[in-house]
Motif scaffolding. Structure first.
Motif, PDB file in Angstrom:
ATOM      1  N   GLU A   1       0.845  -1.189   0.000  1.00  0.00           N
ATOM      2  CA  GLU A   1       0.000   0.000   0.000  1.00  0.00           C
ATOM      3  C   GLU A   1       0.880   1.239   0.000  1.00  0.00           C
ATOM      4  N   VAL A   2       0.352   2.361  -0.485  1.00  0.00           N
ATOM      5  CA  VAL A   2       1.071   3.626  -0.382  1.00  0.00           C
ATOM      6  C   VAL A   2       0.298   4.548   0.563  1.00  0.00           C
ATOM      7  N   TYR A   3       1.022   5.067   1.531  1.00  0.00           N
ATOM      8  CA  TYR A   3       0.470   6.048   2.462  1.00  0.00           C
ATOM      9  C   TYR A   3       1.019   7.421   2.090  1.00  0.00           C
ATOM     10  N   TYR A   4       0.263   8.461   2.395  1.00  0.00           N
ATOM     11  CA  TYR A   4       0.692   9.809   2.051  1.00  0.00           C
ATOM     12  C   TYR A   4      -0.088  10.801   2.897  1.00  0.00           C
ATOM     13  N   ARG A   5       0.504  11.974   3.063  1.00  0.00           N
ATOM     14  CA  ARG A   5      -0.140  13.077   3.771  1.00  0.00           C
ATOM     15  C   ARG A   5      -0.662  14.049   2.720  1.00  0.00           C
ATOM     16  N   LEU A   6      -1.969  14.233   2.705  1.00  0.00           N
ATOM     17  CA  LEU A   6      -2.622  15.094   1.713  1.00  0.00           C
ATOM     18  C   LEU A   6      -2.978  16.421   2.355  1.00  0.00           C
ATOM     19  N   ARG A   7      -2.528  17.513   1.737  1.00  0.00           N
ATOM     20  CA  ARG A   7      -2.866  18.858   2.192  1.00  0.00           C
ATOM     21  C   ARG A   7      -3.595  19.600   1.086  1.00  0.00           C
ATOM     22  N   VAL A   8      -4.699  20.220   1.445  1.00  0.00           N
ATOM     23  CA  VAL A   8      -5.489  21.017   0.495  1.00  0.00           C
ATOM     24  C   VAL A   8      -5.660  22.401   1.098  1.00  0.00           C
ATOM     25  N   ALA A   9      -4.913  23.361   0.585  1.00  0.00           N
ATOM     26  CA  ALA A   9      -4.954  24.723   1.096  1.00  0.00           C
ATOM     27  C   ALA A   9      -5.685  25.631   0.109  1.00  0.00           C
ATOM     28  N   GLY A  10      -6.055  26.825   0.600  1.00  0.00           N
ATOM     29  CA  GLY A  10      -6.653  27.827  -0.277  1.00  0.00           C
ATOM     30  C   GLY A  10      -8.154  27.774  -0.388  1.00  0.00           C
ATOM     31  N   LEU A  11      -8.820  26.873   0.319  1.00  0.00           N
ATOM     32  CA  LEU A  11     -10.275  26.815   0.270  1.00  0.00           C
ATOM     33  C   LEU A  11     -10.870  27.893   1.173  1.00  0.00           C
ATOM     34  N   PRO A  12     -12.029  28.453   0.801  1.00  0.00           N
ATOM     35  CA  PRO A  12     -12.691  29.417   1.687  1.00  0.00           C
ATOM     36  C   PRO A  12     -13.052  28.763   3.019  1.00  0.00           C
TER      37      PRO A  12
ATOM     38  N   LEU B   1     -18.665  14.577  10.565  1.00  0.00           N
ATOM     39  CA  LEU B   1     -19.023  14.354   9.165  1.00  0.00           C
ATOM     40  C   LEU B   1     -18.196  15.189   8.195  1.00  0.00           C
ATOM     41  N   SER B   2     -17.395  16.108   8.711  1.00  0.00           N
ATOM     42  CA  SER B   2     -16.712  17.026   7.793  1.00  0.00           C
ATOM     43  C   SER B   2     -15.411  17.520   8.401  1.00  0.00           C
ATOM     44  N   PHE B   3     -14.616  18.158   7.548  1.00  0.00           N
ATOM     45  CA  PHE B   3     -13.390  18.846   7.933  1.00  0.00           C
ATOM     46  C   PHE B   3     -13.599  20.347   7.779  1.00  0.00           C
ATOM     47  N   THR B   4     -12.876  21.102   8.561  1.00  0.00           N
ATOM     48  CA  THR B   4     -12.810  22.534   8.294  1.00  0.00           C
ATOM     49  C   THR B   4     -11.737  22.782   7.249  1.00  0.00           C
ATOM     50  N   ALA B   5     -11.780  23.961   6.642  1.00  0.00           N
ATOM     51  CA  ALA B   5     -10.756  24.330   5.668  1.00  0.00           C
ATOM     52  C   ALA B   5      -9.378  24.303   6.316  1.00  0.00           C
ATOM     53  N   GLU B   6      -9.300  24.697   7.611  1.00  0.00           N
ATOM     54  CA  GLU B   6      -8.013  24.694   8.300  1.00  0.00           C
ATOM     55  C   GLU B   6      -7.498  23.269   8.500  1.00  0.00           C
ATOM     56  N   GLN B   7      -8.383  22.337   8.798  1.00  0.00           N
ATOM     57  CA  GLN B   7      -7.964  20.942   8.964  1.00  0.00           C
ATOM     58  C   GLN B   7      -7.438  20.356   7.654  1.00  0.00           C
ATOM     59  N   LEU B   8      -8.087  20.688   6.554  1.00  0.00           N
ATOM     60  CA  LEU B   8      -7.621  20.193   5.257  1.00  0.00           C
ATOM     61  C   LEU B   8      -6.267  20.779   4.907  1.00  0.00           C
ATOM     62  N   ALA B   9      -6.070  22.041   5.244  1.00  0.00           N
ATOM     63  CA  ALA B   9      -4.777  22.669   4.960  1.00  0.00           C
ATOM     64  C   ALA B   9      -3.675  22.060   5.818  1.00  0.00           C
TER      65      ALA B   9
END
Length: 958
Positions: A570-581, A603-611
């Motif tokens: 398996e491949v593991y990775y850390r995913l970051r998504v920045a720039g969302l409102p 049920l959800s992430f905040t934009a800060e958590q995704l970043a």
């Protein structure tokens, strides 16, 4: 483990009659998968066939099939090729293993296709719960003029009925051929329901007529029909009428095909018939596929008319031009001219289609895009990246990429390959091609069904990975042109198209590679190698080598796709998504139909958590992860399962191993085995070294000997000069489908390294992924002695099933570089091949491909025609040598029993310096649970006269 020898098998083959009870019939795709997969409630197509002698035009009178099946299976259709009617079988009730069965005795088979007498039958499973608990077996045998053959059977595995989900609407999913529809017209509505539920929205009309498909409700199901207008070898209407119809090559020799300029100068009139056919097909209101198979051959097309037009385009003096001068001085301009010719020719047929029906879309199938490392063929070439040797690879189409819309509506190149190579090619080529063209790209994956089967895994996983590789690369659709599609494959197509339908708006309306999306690999372990002054860190697995990934953005929505090509990890990775409102976002794992959540009750992430990032994993073996990150709406996700980030992190902690440093694997006396960092090698190599020599192996790419250094004189009998170079490469000459399939460059597992008895050993293993070799496991041991310049190789091939038997010819391939330190200035000093004949030691003619066979050796199954032409001599020995007249050195290859069937050599046409040294073994049919083995020796000899080579042989390979 039972061993198979060749001697008895060879006698059996020689004495077998033309028609033998030992000949094995097949049922496709059952024999490829080892199981009779069947979807409940829908028709399951099986092709039953019996092998024909090579020269058979018709099957013998009365040959027919007998099939025994549980009674919950209903026969709804049986036909010959292209739905040609076939009489229904005789049916009788019976009992088998204490349960009710039916025996179907089919009428005699008519006609031969592809070396088989065959027909199609369709069964619909309507099981009870008891049937699901014990589905029974699919049993069959053929009755031949010599009597009935032995019965074969495979267990039935029932697959759930395909869900009724929305197929893609904007992304085109094509089945160019569909054997599942090779059925009688009354059964077509149920067959089309099968196609619809797989998510196919464009269907080629091959097996059943367009009229029959339309009457069966194809259009009402939202399935468009694609009609095919096929040319002949690139040029429709080839009947010659004058000298200007002939083209010439760059040497001035006539090439017997129609000259493009002849057609262009007459405004397409020589193609009048083809244009009428295109118009007639388009008038029916369908998609029209122009299957012309044009290849961008730029070193032909020279004719008087063509040279005049070329000179006019570039303001040159036509009287001063010849094919040779154009090719030497104006090659790039000639390539541009030829591409313009191709596009104008394409427009003739497309214009005829549009005049008949403006709504008809014309797809163009130009054959596989041509690739080259020659960067000067034309000005409009697409860079694909560097090959293994650091050379830039270019992709060439027959048309100017930016002007394709002038000639057709859709580009549908036919792509040949399978497995990992096909998935990677789809991703990388789509990414490179899409920004350069002005029409939609919809690659067409070619294969015969079995080319996509992989032992130990589902055959549909790779199909799904191909689809997503193309779409993530930027394609607007995909297609498959296969003669066999199993029920298991269809379930994977249904899964893939369900995923496509959920996110197609992001793919079609969004933009790729948005800012703010970052992926940081999290390997299982890292190890550091130090070699001299070089120090490199290698992650396992290497995410950037095995995982294809790309992101798309559409408004506040992000789609991230990852495909894992590692077959074991398996491949593991850390995913970051920045720039969302600012706000809350749902993260839907579309591929797993699950909601990714930070905690079990969230049920959800905040934009800060995704970043800040989240840990994710993609499974091995063509695993696909599709993450759809979008503004949260609880109603959209309430019914989904949950993937908690903490659980993924815990799984990673369990698999994570400590990082290590050091390269030493074994050391004793004067022998050492260690990892090494080699110039030009992306992977860590394994180095076996002694006081006399160093041998580098690449387990990550074919398990080949990549370099071989003899310390005295610093001679290099092996060094990589091209991707096919190296020594001890494992190939298969038969069946033909296994030749150069990609396995020869795939990774090998390192089983062990050890030093024992004065020798250093490395043992490697590879499970063959090529479907023609399904179930074979190849184990190779390479050893060097403490003193001397020998390399010993032992190969063991085992059939681990599920195939009851596999036929093959093993093929050992080497390209030695003796004498290359002093490049030959004259032809007489080019490397040569020597071997033993009845007249003594002889030099083999190797200006072109040459084959020397053992006395009275039969030709190889599947390669008979080529071998009859290429064989030019007989060898009586079990050795072959590559010799350098410039230096007097040689590499002597000595083969232990079993003797090779033939020795083979190929010489590079341009310089003559690259020379191969190869041999193929006799054909073996290997039953499940048994193995076949061979051993050979590679010996470097520093100075020898050719006639003295036999004196350097050992009495027996140790």
């Amino acid at each position: 483990m039972k061993r198979v020898t060749l001697a008895g098998l060879a006698v059996a083959v020689c004495l077998a009659p033309a028609w033998s009870q030992e000949a094995r019939s097949k049922v496709w795709p059952i024999v490829d998968e080892g199981v009779a997969h069947m979807i409940e409630g829908l028709p399951n197509a099986e092709c039953l066939g019996y092998p024909m002698p090579e020269d058979a035009e018709e099957p013998p009178e009365g040959i027919h099939a007998v099939v025994e099946l549980p009674t919950y299976l209903e026969l709804i259709s049986n036909t010959f090729r292209y739905s040609r009617p076939m009489d229904r079988p005789a049916v009788e009730e019976m009992t088998r293993d204490g349960r009710p069965y039916r025996r179907y005795t089919f009428p005699p088979v008519q006609g031969v296709s592809g070396g088989w007498a065959k027909f199609w039958a369709h069964w619909v499973p309507r099981p009870t719960d008891a049937d699901r608990q014990d589905p029974g077996v699919f049993a069959w045998h053929f009755v031949t003029p010599d009597g009935p053959e032995p019965e074969q059977s495979r267990p039935i595995e029932l697959l759930p009925e395909l869900p009724d989900v929305r197929p893609p609407e904007r992304i085109t999913s094509t089945m160019y051929t569909c054997p599942a529809l090779n059925m009688e017209p009354p059964a077509l509505p149920l067959g089309l329901e099968l196609v619809q539920r797989t998510g196919i929205n464009l269907l080629g009309a091959w097996e059943s007529t367009p009229e029959a498909l339309a009457e069966a409700g194809c259009g009402d199901m939202g399935i468009r029909l694609q009609l095919n207008h096929g040319g002949i070898s690139g040029w429709p209407d080839m009947a010659p009428s004058g000298p200007e119809e002939y083209t010439r090559d760059r040497h001035g020799e006539i090439v017997e095909r129609q000259d493009p300029q002849y057609v262009l100068d007459r405004d397409g009139e020589p193609w009048a018939r083809s244009r009428r056919v295109a118009a007639s097909l388009a008038a029916r209101g369908y998609v029209l596929a122009e299957d012309i198979e044009w290849q961008p051959v730029f070193d032909t097309g020279f004719s008087e008319a063509g040279i005049r037009a070329f000179a006019e385009m570039f303001d040159l003096n036509a009287g001063e031009l010849t094919p040779q001068i154009i090719w030497e001085r104006h090659r790039t301009r000639w390539g541009d001219f030829r591409a313009d010719q191709y596009l104008r020719l394409a427009a003739y047929l497309t214009e005829a289609a549009h005049e008949a029906n403006p709504d008809c879309l014309v797809t163009w199938l130009p054959g596989a895009p041509y690739t080259t490392t020659d960067g000067e063929l034309m000005s409009d070439m697409i860079e694909l990246g560097e090959d293994d040797l650091g050379r830039m690879v270019y992709c060439i189409f027959p048309f100017p990429t930016g002007r394709m819309h002038e000639g057709f509506d859709i580009l549908q190149p036919m792509w040949y390959s399978h497995g990992i190579g096909q998935v990677r090619m789809a991703f990388e080529r789509c990414r490179a091609i899409v920004p350069r063209i002005t029409v939609p790209l919809m690659p067409l994956f070619l294969g015969q069904g079995r080319e996509f089967y992989y032992p130990g895994g589902d055959p549909g996983e790779v199909l799904r990975a191909m689809i997503w590789a193309a779409l993530l690369g930027g394609a607007e659709g995909y297609g498959f042109w296969q003669n066999e599609f199993s029920s298991l494959q269809l379930t994977w197509l249904a899964r893939a198209n369900r995923e496509v339908a959920e996110v197609e708006d992001v793919l079609m309306d969004g933009g790729p590679d948005p800012a703010g999306v970052e992926i940081e690999p999290m390997p299982k372990r890292r190890f550091t190698l130090v070699s001299g002054e070089q120090r490199r860190v290698f992650p396992v697995p290497d995410f950037y080598q095995v995982a294809l990934n790309r992101a798309f953005a559409h408004g506040d929505r992000r789609l991230i796709g990852i495909i894992n090509l590692d077959q074991g990890l398996e491949v593991y990775y850390r995913l970051r998504v920045a720039g969302l409102p600012a706000g809350d976002y749902a993260c839907v794992n579309v591929s797993e139909e699950a909601l990714v959540v930070p905690e079990a009750d969230a049920l959800s992430f905040t934009a800060e958590q995704l970043a800040a990032g989240l840990t994710m994993v993609t499974p091995a073996q063509y695993g696909v992860t599709l993450l759809d990150i979008r503004p949260a709406e609880e109603a959209d996700v309430a019914e989904l399962g949950r993937q908690v980030i903490a659980d993924i992190e815990a799984a990673y902690a369990d698999c994570r191993e400590p990082d290590t440093e050091g390269a030493l694997l074994a050391q004793r006396g004067g022998l050492t085995i260690r990892y090494d960092v080699a110039p030009g090698a992306a992977d860590p190599l394994i180095l076996l070294e002694s006081a006399d020599q160093q041998v580098w192996l690449n387990p990550h790419s074919g398990g080949v000997i990549r370099n071989w250094l003899v310390r005295e004189g610093a001679r290099r009998p092996v060094r990589m000069t091209q991707p096919q170079a190296g020594a001890a490469m494992d190939l298969f000459w038969s069946p033909p489908d296994a030749q150069w399939s990609g396995d020869e460059r795939a990774a090998y597992e390192v089983l062990y390294t050890k030093i024992h008895g004065g020798k250093a050993y490395v043992r490697l293993r590879q499970v063959k992924s090529n479907p023609a070799l399904s179930g074979l496991v190849l184990t190779k041991t390479i050893a060097i002695p403490e003193r001397g310049t020998d390399v010993e190789v032992a190969v063991d091939i085992e059939n681990q099933g599920p195939a009851p038997e596999v036929g093959f010819c093993y093929w050992a391939h080497h390209m030695f570089q003796v004498g290359r330190e002093e490049p030959a200035a004259v032809e007489e000093q080019r490397p040569e091949i020597y071997m033993q004949t009845g007249e003594g030691v002889a030099r083999a003619p190797t200006d072109e491909s040459a084959v020397w066979t053992r006395p009275d050796e039969p030709t190889t199954p599947g390669n008979e025609n080529w071998e009859r032409k290429a064989r030019n001599g007989v060898t009586t020995g079990d050795w072959i040598a590559q010799y350098s007249p410039a230096t007097g050195e040689a590499v002597l290859c000595q083969v232990e029993h079993p003797s090779p069937a033939q020795f083979y050599s190929w010489r590079q046409p341009d310089t003559g310096m690259e020379l191969s040294c190869e041999w193929m073994y006799p054909h073996v049919v290997l039953p499940a649970g048994e193995s076949w083995e061979t051993r050979y020796l590679l010996r470097y000899v520093p100075e020898v006269e050719p006639e003295q080579l036999p004196k350097r042989l050992l009495p027996s390979v140790p």
